[in-house]
Scaffold this motif. Structure first.
Motif, PDB file in Angstrom:
ATOM      1  N   ILE A  60      -3.130  -5.943  -2.206  1.00 25.34           N
ATOM      2  CA  ILE A  60      -1.980  -6.844  -2.384  1.00 25.34           C
ATOM      3  C   ILE A  60      -1.292  -7.085  -1.043  1.00 25.34           C
ATOM      4  O   ILE A  60      -0.982  -8.227  -0.682  1.00 25.34           O
ATOM      5  CB  ILE A  60      -0.985  -6.252  -3.410  1.00 25.34           C
ATOM      6  N   MET A  61      -1.074  -6.008  -0.283  1.00 20.38           N
ATOM      7  CA  MET A  61      -0.417  -6.151   1.019  1.00 20.38           C
ATOM      8  C   MET A  61      -1.308  -6.901   2.006  1.00 20.38           C
ATOM      9  O   MET A  61      -0.839  -7.727   2.786  1.00 20.38           O
ATOM     10  CB  MET A  61      -0.051  -4.766   1.572  1.00 20.38           C
ATOM     11  N   GLU A  62      -2.612  -6.616   1.971  1.00 27.19           N
ATOM     12  CA  GLU A  62      -3.541  -7.273   2.896  1.00 27.19           C
ATOM     13  C   GLU A  62      -3.622  -8.772   2.636  1.00 27.19           C
ATOM     14  O   GLU A  62      -3.576  -9.579   3.563  1.00 27.19           O
ATOM     15  CB  GLU A  62      -4.935  -6.644   2.759  1.00 27.19           C
ATOM     16  N   LEU A  63      -3.742  -9.144   1.360  1.00 24.83           N
ATOM     17  CA  LEU A  63      -3.815 -10.564   1.020  1.00 24.83           C
ATOM     18  C   LEU A  63      -2.516 -11.283   1.365  1.00 24.83           C
ATOM     19  O   LEU A  63      -2.512 -12.458   1.732  1.00 24.83           O
ATOM     20  CB  LEU A  63      -4.133 -10.741  -0.467  1.00 24.83           C
ATOM     21  N   GLY A  64      -1.415 -10.560   1.250  1.00 28.15           N
ATOM     22  CA  GLY A  64      -0.132 -11.157   1.605  1.00 28.15           C
ATOM     23  C   GLY A  64       0.158 -11.107   3.091  1.00 28.15           C
ATOM     24  O   GLY A  64       1.126 -11.696   3.560  1.00 28.15           O
ATOM     25  N   GLY A  65      -0.710 -10.389   3.850  1.00 30.50           N
ATOM     26  CA  GLY A  65      -0.508 -10.289   5.287  1.00 30.50           C
ATOM     27  C   GLY A  65       0.759  -9.544   5.652  1.00 30.50           C
ATOM     28  O   GLY A  65       1.377  -9.814   6.676  1.00 30.50           O
ATOM     29  N   ILE A  66       1.157  -8.583   4.808  1.00 34.43           N
ATOM     30  CA  ILE A  66       2.413  -7.858   5.015  1.00 34.43           C
ATOM     31  C   ILE A  66       2.129  -6.357   4.977  1.00 34.43           C
ATOM     32  O   ILE A  66       1.402  -5.870   4.114  1.00 34.43           O
ATOM     33  CB  ILE A  66       3.449  -8.204   3.923  1.00 34.43           C
ATOM     34  N   GLU A  67       2.696  -5.636   5.941  1.00 31.96           N
ATOM     35  CA  GLU A  67       2.593  -4.185   5.945  1.00 31.96           C
ATOM     36  C   GLU A  67       3.905  -3.598   5.435  1.00 31.96           C
ATOM     37  O   GLU A  67       4.977  -3.915   5.956  1.00 31.96           O
ATOM     38  CB  GLU A  67       2.299  -3.672   7.353  1.00 31.96           C
ATOM     39  N   ILE A  68       3.816  -2.757   4.427  1.00 29.12           N
ATOM     40  CA  ILE A  68       5.009  -2.160   3.825  1.00 29.12           C
ATOM     41  C   ILE A  68       4.955  -0.651   4.017  1.00 29.12           C
ATOM     42  O   ILE A  68       3.967   0.000   3.647  1.00 29.12           O
ATOM     43  CB  ILE A  68       5.115  -2.510   2.325  1.00 29.12           C
ATOM     44  N   GLU A  69       5.981  -0.095   4.631  1.00 31.90           N
ATOM     45  CA  GLU A  69       6.064   1.346   4.826  1.00 31.90           C
ATOM     46  C   GLU A  69       6.534   2.018   3.540  1.00 31.90           C
ATOM     47  O   GLU A  69       7.462   1.532   2.881  1.00 31.90           O
ATOM     48  CB  GLU A  69       7.041   1.677   5.957  1.00 31.90           C
ATOM     49  N   PRO A  70       5.887   3.139   3.146  1.00 31.62           N
ATOM     50  CA  PRO A  70       6.311   3.837   1.921  1.00 31.62           C
ATOM     51  C   PRO A  70       7.708   4.431   2.074  1.00 31.62           C
ATOM     52  O   PRO A  70       8.075   4.910   3.145  1.00 31.62           O
ATOM     53  CB  PRO A  70       5.255   4.943   1.780  1.00 31.62           C
ATOM     54  N   ARG A  71       8.475   4.372   1.002  1.00 27.80           N
ATOM     55  CA  ARG A  71       9.805   4.979   1.023  1.00 27.80           C
ATOM     56  C   ARG A  71      10.223   5.270  -0.419  1.00 27.80           C
ATOM     57  O   ARG A  71       9.584   4.836  -1.371  1.00 27.80           O
ATOM     58  CB  ARG A  71      10.816   4.059   1.694  1.00 27.80           C
ATOM     59  N   GLY A  72      11.306   6.020  -0.566  1.00 23.96           N
ATOM     60  CA  GLY A  72      11.810   6.305  -1.900  1.00 23.96           C
ATOM     61  C   GLY A  72      11.899   7.789  -2.186  1.00 23.96           C
ATOM     62  O   GLY A  72      11.782   8.638  -1.294  1.00 23.96           O
ATOM     63  N   LYS A  73      12.086   8.117  -3.466  1.00 24.98           N
ATOM     64  CA  LYS A  73      12.224   9.500  -3.920  1.00 24.98           C
ATOM     65  C   LYS A  73      11.341   9.714  -5.138  1.00 24.98           C
ATOM     66  O   LYS A  73      10.966   8.763  -5.823  1.00 24.98           O
ATOM     67  CB  LYS A  73      13.678   9.810  -4.274  1.00 24.98           C
ATOM     68  N   LEU A  74      11.025  10.976  -5.385  1.00 21.60           N
ATOM     69  CA  LEU A  74      10.173  11.316  -6.528  1.00 21.60           C
ATOM     70  C   LEU A  74      10.599  12.670  -7.077  1.00 21.60           C
ATOM     71  O   LEU A  74      10.628  13.663  -6.343  1.00 21.60           O
ATOM     72  CB  LEU A  74       8.699  11.354  -6.098  1.00 21.60           C
ATOM     73  N   LYS A  75      10.943  12.689  -8.359  1.00 19.08           N
ATOM     74  CA  LYS A  75      11.311  13.950  -8.998  1.00 19.08           C
ATOM     75  C   LYS A  75      10.084  14.537  -9.672  1.00 19.08           C
ATOM     76  O   LYS A  75       9.392  13.861 -10.432  1.00 19.08           O
ATOM     77  CB  LYS A  75      12.427  13.724 -10.025  1.00 19.08           C
ATOM     78  N   VAL A  76       9.814  15.818  -9.364  1.00 15.36           N
ATOM     79  CA  VAL A  76       8.561  16.429  -9.820  1.00 15.36           C
ATOM     80  C   VAL A  76       8.831  17.757 -10.512  1.00 15.36           C
ATOM     81  O   VAL A  76       9.555  18.609  -9.997  1.00 15.36           O
ATOM     82  CB  VAL A  76       7.612  16.671  -8.623  1.00 15.36           C
ATOM     83  N   SER A  77       8.231  17.912 -11.667  1.00 12.20           N
ATOM     84  CA  SER A  77       8.168  19.228 -12.314  1.00 12.20           C
ATOM     85  C   SER A  77       6.708  19.623 -12.507  1.00 12.20           C
ATOM     86  O   SER A  77       6.345  20.790 -12.413  1.00 12.20           O
ATOM     87  CB  SER A  77       8.898  19.207 -13.660  1.00 12.20           C
ATOM     88  N   LYS A 375      -0.250  -7.998  10.504  1.00 11.67           N
ATOM     89  CA  LYS A 375      -1.439  -7.909   9.662  1.00 11.67           C
ATOM     90  C   LYS A 375      -1.670  -6.498   9.122  1.00 11.67           C
ATOM     91  O   LYS A 375      -2.584  -6.277   8.324  1.00 11.67           O
ATOM     92  CB  LYS A 375      -2.677  -8.352  10.446  1.00 11.67           C
ATOM     93  N   GLY A 376      -0.868  -5.551   9.578  1.00 12.13           N
ATOM     94  CA  GLY A 376      -1.035  -4.182   9.104  1.00 12.13           C
ATOM     95  C   GLY A 376      -2.261  -3.505   9.672  1.00 12.13           C
ATOM     96  O   GLY A 376      -2.809  -2.594   9.061  1.00 12.13           O
ATOM     97  N   SER A 377      -2.717  -3.951  10.850  1.00 14.14           N
ATOM     98  CA  SER A 377      -3.916  -3.386  11.456  1.00 14.14           C
ATOM     99  C   SER A 377      -3.530  -2.383  12.536  1.00 14.14           C
ATOM    100  O   SER A 377      -3.034  -2.754  13.595  1.00 14.14           O
ATOM    101  CB  SER A 377      -4.787  -4.499  12.062  1.00 14.14           C
ATOM    102  N   ASN A 378      -3.785  -1.114  12.272  1.00 15.01           N
ATOM    103  CA  ASN A 378      -3.491  -0.073  13.246  1.00 15.01           C
ATOM    104  C   ASN A 378      -4.411  -0.176  14.451  1.00 15.01           C
ATOM    105  O   ASN A 378      -4.013   0.108  15.586  1.00 15.01           O
ATOM    106  CB  ASN A 378      -3.627   1.301  12.589  1.00 15.01           C
ATOM    107  N   ASN A 379      -5.664  -0.595  14.241  1.00 10.80           N
ATOM    108  CA  ASN A 379      -6.623  -0.717  15.343  1.00 10.80           C
ATOM    109  C   ASN A 379      -6.172  -1.762  16.357  1.00 10.80           C
ATOM    110  O   ASN A 379      -6.287  -1.558  17.575  1.00 10.80           O
ATOM    111  CB  ASN A 379      -8.011  -1.085  14.805  1.00 10.80           C
ATOM    112  N   ILE A 380      -5.667  -2.902  15.862  1.00 15.19           N
ATOM    113  CA  ILE A 380      -5.192  -3.955  16.765  1.00 15.19           C
ATOM    114  C   ILE A 380      -4.010  -3.453  17.583  1.00 15.19           C
ATOM    115  O   ILE A 380      -3.932  -3.674  18.796  1.00 15.19           O
ATOM    116  CB  ILE A 380      -4.810  -5.222  15.972  1.00 15.19           C
ATOM    117  N   ARG A 381      -3.102  -2.743  16.939  1.00 16.11           N
ATOM    118  CA  ARG A 381      -1.929  -2.241  17.653  1.00 16.11           C
ATOM    119  C   ARG A 381      -2.327  -1.232  18.733  1.00 16.11           C
ATOM    120  O   ARG A 381      -1.800  -1.253  19.846  1.00 16.11           O
ATOM    121  CB  ARG A 381      -0.947  -1.608  16.671  1.00 16.11           C
TER     122      ARG A 381
END
Length: 697
Positions: A60-77, A375-381
């Motif tokens: 989804i991110m690749e087709l949209g040409g957008i790189e999204i960094e993960p963020r947020g919270k998660l409650k775990v038991s 483009k979300g390409s680490n190799n290019i960077r």
């Protein structure tokens, strides 16, 4: 790096996994001595589902040409329960984007199919006759086809067949084949596996090609619209996608730990590698919930080789990508990245000394970095950052050489025509490196106009090469010591160090009399010639003695290397004594001697490319001067449109072609001349399981 074994009650498993993720420096492994053969099969099954969903969200991110960094919270038991919840959350995203993604996928597939048809029609696109008319003539059988050389040769053997071809590559031909009616051309083509070109309703290739291109243009336009729609939706849902993505990544790493663990009726066993500096924290975190034992890797070639973690500053990590083209460092190896951060930009700058051209590469690299980020390409960077480092040094060497898009801007017609009566360039008086400094260093520049410039530059290039080869050989010995392989050290690495110590001594000998450095080195090299061939005159006093010693040193080192190869071939290849002596001499004596010369002389390419760069721009500048009608000033030259076009073409060639070639040659000097002396690159990268988002208990 330490190998850690954690033994705990099964009901503490989730808490332990959470702590390991928060530490972020633990890579799970299969236990060496498992407490049972029972695994958490549910974790192994769920891991596949999570990985599949991560791949989908990346699409989804690749087709949209957008790189999204993960963020947020998660409650775990319970991690297994959480994995189901996170997968359900992702299914909502998937459902929302399903139709749009399917449409984009179908458009891309159809475009790929049409592009293949275009490639097939391309060689015949100028044929405006319909295939129906061409194939069904009254007196001839005709075929248009793509054939290989073997098929072409078979057809040419038939006297009844005429063939005309356009060769597309070494083994591909676009041909028109004809024979008299009734000679069975179609049968012959089928026997040879040749397929006739066909178009819809047998229309002409020209018309079919135009129709397909029209479809491609329409579908590309439609695909662009759908991608814009996708990007718009992603931007609206960026927060939701980022949180889901972060949860998926975190759950994946948690379940990876569980999937590699072993369980018994009451206990769970988790094992893996941990960064040593995190060991104290791990022991403190698990003090009351688990029993922990650990051990340090003792030596090379144990039952399992540990992963390699190289702690580098963020600013130089991109150069690690260059190293990894060669291979990942083994646990016992010194990472060559620190070595590379100095040598790679330095060699690039020495081979490409032009401030203007380097500035263009610098600006292009910044644009390329932002493009890779988009483009979300680490190799290019990473590649962009490597180019940025190299171009910065090239700008510095360009400043020293007083070059700005060639000789005109600074040196002007005075430099171009080598005539002091002509005026200098417009930047002459404001250039950061003044003429007085340039006059002091021009004797070591191959383009400085000094009579000894080329000779001096050759010797300085060899000095640089001899130092780098010596340091590489020293690192080879250090790695052998770290490897704790005495045979490898004594029979392989040590003789290499002794061999490459000789050019190091030769080209650093001149430093004993720095003002007369070149003369000292030339004298020592002359002493070699006198010792070997007894021609000319001997070098003065101690210099000739040193030359005699170094020649004998090389001979003894090559004999030592030969003997080492003989022992290795006898012990490990089980070769006969005669075979080991012969092949040992070829590899350890003859080839090592040739490599000593070729590896050292290879660094002359640093000079060669600097000279080539200068004189290519010099030649185009001179052509511009001629095209402008021999003007008396640089301004007169630069105001001539034809001259400007010629100079621009020259600089574009220098930037594009030379920049690429210099980059490749820089890598070659590292991979073949230097890395081969100390670096094996057979390790595996440390990839710990980490928490990508905040975990709430």
């Amino acid at each position: 790096m330490v190998r850690v074994e954690i033994l705990a009650r099964k009901d503490n498993a989730n808490d332990i996994v959470t702590k390991l993720l928060k530490i972020g420096a633990f890579e799970a492994e299969e236990p060496r001595t498992p407490i049972s053969q029972e695994k958490i099969e549910e974790a192994r099954r769920k891991l596949g589902e999570v990985n599949e969903n991560i791949n989908k969200i990346k699409i989804i991110m690749e087709l949209g040409g957008i790189e999204i960094e993960p963020r947020g919270k998660l409650k775990v038991s319970d991690w297994l329960t959480v994995s189901d919840e996170v997968n359900k959350d992702f299914s909502k995203i998937e459902e929302k984007y399903k139709d749009l993604l399917e449409e984009i996928g179908k458009l891309k597939a159809e475009l790929e199919s049409l592009n293949l048809q275009v490639l097939e029609l391309e060689p015949f696109k100028d044929i405006g006759v319909s295939l129906e008319l061409l194939y069904y003539t009254e007196h001839f059988e005709v075929a248009l086809a793509m054939i290989n050389n073997a098929q072409k040769n078979e057809i040419e053997k038939n006297p009844n067949v005429a063939i005309a071809c356009n060769q597309l590559d070494e083994n591909k031909n676009a041909c028109i084949i004809a024979s008299p009616k009734g000679t069975g051309l179609d049968i012959k083509l089928k026997e040879l596996g040749i397929r006739k070109l066909e178009t819809p309703d047998l229309i002409s290739p020209q018309e079919a090609y135009a129709n397909i291109q029209e479809k491609i243009n329409y579908l590309q336009s439609l695909l662009g619209e759908r991608r814009k729609e996708l990007i718009s939706k992603i931007e609206q849902d960026r927060g939701w996608i980022a949180e889901t993505y972060g949860r998926l990544l975190t759950v994946r790493d948690a379940i990876t730990i569980l999937s590699k663990s072993r369980v018994s009726e009451f206990y769970i066993q988790i094992e893996g590698y941990l960064r040593e500096k995190k060991l104290k924290r791990l022991l403190e975190e698990l003090d009351k919930v688990a029993f922990v034992v650990y051990e340090y890797p003792k030596r090379y070639a144990e039952q399992e080789e540990p992963p390699t973690y190289v702690n580098l500053p963020k600013s130089i990590r991109p150069l690690e990508s260059v190293v990894e083209l060669y291979g990942v460092p083994s646990y016992w190896e010194i990472s060559p990245t620190i070595f590379l951060i100095i040598t790679f930009p330095l060699l690039f700058g020495l081979m490409f000394p032009d401030f203007g051209n380097a500035l263009v590469i610098f600006l292009f690299s910044i644009w390329f970095y932002n493009y890779g980020k988009k483009k979300g390409s680490n190799n290019i960077r990473q590649l962009s950052l490597v180019l940025i480092y190299g171009s910065i040094i090239a700008m510095i060497t360009g400043l020293l050489a007083r070059e700005f898009f060639g000789p005109l801007a600074v040196g002007g017609l005075r430099e171009l025509l080598d005539n002091p009566s002509y005026p200098p360039g417009p930047l002459y008086s404001i250039w950061p490196v003044p003429e007085s400094v340039y006059q002091q260093i021009k004797y070591i520049l191959p383009t400085g106009g000094a009579e000894q410039g080329i000779v001096n530059s050759i010797i300085l290039s060899l000095l640089l090469g001899s130092v780098l080869l010596f340091v590489s050989s020293v690192l080879g010995v250090v790695n052998a010591i770290k490897k704790k392989d005495s045979e490898y050290l004594i029979l392989d690495r040590l003789p290499i160090l002794l061999i490459y110590t000789v050019p190091f001594i030769v080209f650093t000998y001149g430093l004993t009399d720095l003002p007369n450095y070149i003369g000292q080195v030339e004298s020592l090299l002359g002493g070699f010639g006198y010792f070997l061939f007894h021609t000319g005159t001997p070098a003065p006093g101690s210099t000739q003695t040193l030359a005699d010693i170094l020649v004998i040193w090389v001979e003894l080192a090559l004999i030592y290397n030969w003997a080492g190869k003989v022992v290795i071939l006898r012990r490990h290849e089980k070769m006969s004594a005669v075979g080991a002596i012969v092949f040992g001499f070829i590899e350890g004596g003859f080839e090592a001697g040739i490599l000593l010369l070729s590896n050292t002389i290879s660094f002359i390419r640093v000079l060669v490319f600097a000279v080539a760069h200068y004189y290519i721009l010099y030649a185009f500048s001179y052509m511009g001067y001629l095209a402008a009608g021999y003007p008396s000033t640089v301004i007169g030259l630069l105001t001539n449109p034809i001259a400007i076009i010629i100079i621009i073409i020259g600089n574009l060639l220098a930037i594009a072609l030379e920049g690429l070639i210099v980059f490749i040659q820089d890598m070659r000097l590292h991979f073949y001349e230097m890395f081969s002396k100390f670096y094996e690159g057979r390790g595996r990268k440390f990839e710990p399981q980490v928490a990508y988002i905040e975990i709430l208990s």
